[in-house]
Design an enzyme around this catalytic site. Structure first.
Site, short mmCIF file in Angstrom:
data_model
loop_
_atom_site.label_atom_id
_atom_site.label_comp_id
_atom_site.label_asym_id
_atom_site.label_seq_id
_atom_site.Cartn_x
_atom_site.Cartn_y
_atom_site.Cartn_z
N THR B 23 -65.52 -44.24 25.02
CA THR B 23 -64.97 -43.15 24.00
C THR B 23 -65.45 -43.33 22.81
O THR B 23 -65.29 -44.67 22.24
CB THR B 23 -63.51 -43.31 23.95
OG1 THR B 23 -62.95 -43.22 25.28
CG2 THR B 23 -63.11 -42.25 23.11
N LEU B 24 -66.22 -42.56 22.14
CA LEU B 24 -66.91 -42.83 20.82
C LEU B 24 -66.16 -42.06 19.92
O LEU B 24 -66.09 -42.58 18.93
CB LEU B 24 -68.24 -42.44 20.86
CG LEU B 24 -69.10 -43.04 21.87
CD1 LEU B 24 -70.86 -42.53 21.82
CD2 LEU B 24 -69.34 -44.44 21.51
#
Lengths: 278, 245
Positions: B23-24
């Site tokens: 997850t960025l």
């Protein structure tokens, strides 16, 4: 018990449907020195006889603190007992790390029983040769369990394991109905009396026994020698008879018709009943 | 949220083949959750908005959910990560029930479990992009706590996530007291939610209030708050603002 062709392997059934290796493991428990447990609504007391190889050596450690709310007394192969205690301590710590709350005794006991069961179903393993009296507290109150090499476990009001434990059980069977409402002091007193029964005339002093207590507001701990000696002196039981109960007459004859919550100990020479089928 | 930069240069220090799975940045997000303790238990409030960046895209997102018998969870942040957390919690509660032994996980245990999950994910540089509120009652004991996406966790008499920390908590610090009745608690929460509705651009006017007591969980059906826009300052908003139009 006799040697026969079905007892080499734990994974070999006998024609009568018994696993002899498991039963032999339970024999090992009976050879260990006595361990006793009793519980009330709020406390559990564990007591054991100290056995040492010679006068020169220290006695074997048979009671282990597993967590603030759980302790265990063992009988049988103490090395196995030590290893299982370490497992139990690990489980408690891991649970606390994840949930910041104490592992319920009932769950620990099931995990222990499942671990023992594995050893009865793998050809490359052997059953643990130790019986464990697990005493602890959780949300639903004080509990005492007995874990067996067979992988079975039972909850008890009071129980005794190891050599000459039948004498203690007889005493406990007479008095167990009073335990639930017992005070902490009376519970310890009953533990000492029961322990004395297993000594068969030997003197009960603080050096021949170990007592541990856990209760509501009281973390599991082993009582130190002075406290135990003081209790023994106070109860004046070093050489005297156990007091007569209110209910039963002072006849020490076995009143054990009322079989307690404790499972009966089937004599090992009975070839028809497998002890673990209880 | 943009302080967590997605600059590839800094990412390369910690990148691996599995980068595409980490997850960025969040995509569909929920805004504040506010929770308070009251006389009989806990009250939580959250609106039903799921924003897609600056678009208020989804307007029926349930951000308050029951957990087992004794807990309630409210989530802000990435909605898909919240759904993942609900999967973890469903598994946890199922395993707990399968023991069938009269013991059950209370709100404190669930809160701690979530803290461990969030913190461990943060350590792997693959966070669950949420701020959670966890409240419940067990054996008469009320519990209210919060966990953030980096594993920061604490308990208090009133908690909030996101903008709620800046707009709702000051109100609660002034007006919360022990043993509020249910009606008083709801009025207080609605006051907080109204302020958030006026001042948080990601808020939508459709909310739910959830209550948990020893007896169980109740989550209200969605409803709207009354708002007032006829303040004189709004009629000529730039009056007195030099250089504005």
């Amino acid at each position: 018990m006799f040697r026969n062709q079905y007892d080499t392997d734990v994974t070999t059934w006998s024609p009568a449907g018994r696993l002899f290796q498991v039963e032999y493991a339970m024999e090992a428990v009976k050879q260990g020195s006595a361990a006793i447990g009793l519980r009330s609504k709020s406390h559990v007391v564990l007591a054991c006889v100290n056995k040492s190889n010679s006068e020169l050596s220290s006695h074997q450690k048979k009671i282990f603190k597993v967590d603030d709310h759980i302790g265990v007394a063992i009988s049988g192969l103490t090395a196995d007992g030590r290893v299982l205690s370490r497992y139990m301590r690990n489980e408690c710590i891991n649970y606390f790390y994840s949930y910041e709350s104490q592992l319920p005794v009932g769950r620990l006991v099931v995990q222990l029983a499942d671990k023992a069961q594995v050893c009865t179903q793998r050809s490359w393993k052997r059953p643990y040769g130790v019986g464990l009296l697990v005493g602890g507290l959780d949300e639903s109150g004080a509990h005492l369990y007995y874990n067996c090499p067979s992988g079975n476990y039972f909850e008890y009001q009071a129980f005794a394991i190891g050599s000459r434990s039948q004498a203690a059980k007889t005493y406990l069977e007479r008095k167990f109905e009073t335990f639930m409402e017992s005070s902490r002091e009376n519970l310890i007193k009953d533990a000492l009396f029961a322990l004395r029964e297993t000594l068969q005339g030997e003197k009960l002093t603080s050096s021949t026994c170990t007592i541990a207590v856990v209760g509501v507001g009281e973390a599991f701990h082993i009582l130190d020698q002075e406290t135990v000696q003081a209790l023994i002196n106070e109860f004046e039981i070093a050489g005297e008879e156990a007091p007569a109960d209110e209910a039963a007459a002072p006849d020490q004859a076995d009143d054990s018709e009322s079989s307690a919550t404790a499972a009966d100990q089937v004599t090992p020479s009975d070839p028809d009943v497998a002890p673990m089928d209880m | 949220m943009n302080s967590f930069d997605s600059n590839p240069a800094t990412n390369s220090l910690i990148s691996s083949e599995a980068d595409s799975q980490r997850t960025l940045y969040p995509y569909v997000t929920g805004t504040s959750v506010v929770g308070i303790k009251y006389k009989d238990g806990i009250l939580l409030a959250a609106d039903m908005g799921g924003s897609y960046g600056s678009t208020l895209r989804y307007k029926s997102v349930e951000r308050l959910k029951p957990v087992g018998k004794h807990s309630l969870i409210g989530a802000s942040g990435e909605i898909s990560d919240f759904q993942e957390i609900m999967r973890y919690l469903d598994d946890l509660i199922l395993s707990d029930n399968m023991w069938d032994d009269g013991n059950s996980l209370g709100p404190k245990e669930v809160h701690n479990y979530l803290t461990r999950v969030m913190y461990n994910r943060r350590n792997k540089f693959n966070p669950l992009w949420n701020s959670l509120v966890l409240g419940g009652v067990k054996n008469g004991q009320k519990y209210l706590g919060t966990v953030s996406m980096i594993g920061v966790h604490y308990e208090d008499n009133h908690v909030a996530t996101g903008f709620g920390n800046h707009l709702a908590r000051p109100l609660l610090r002034d007006e919360w007291r022990e043993n509020l009745t249910f009606e008083e608690g709801v009025i207080l929460l609605e006051k907080c939610m109204r302020v958030l509705l006026y001042r948080d651009r990601s808020a939508v006017n459709k909310l739910q209030i959830a209550k948990i007591t020893e007896e169980g969980v109740t989550i209200s059906p969605p409803y709207s708050l009354k708002t007032f826009w006829n303040f004189s300052a709004f009629e000529n908003p730039t009056h007195g603002a030099e250089g504005s139009w």
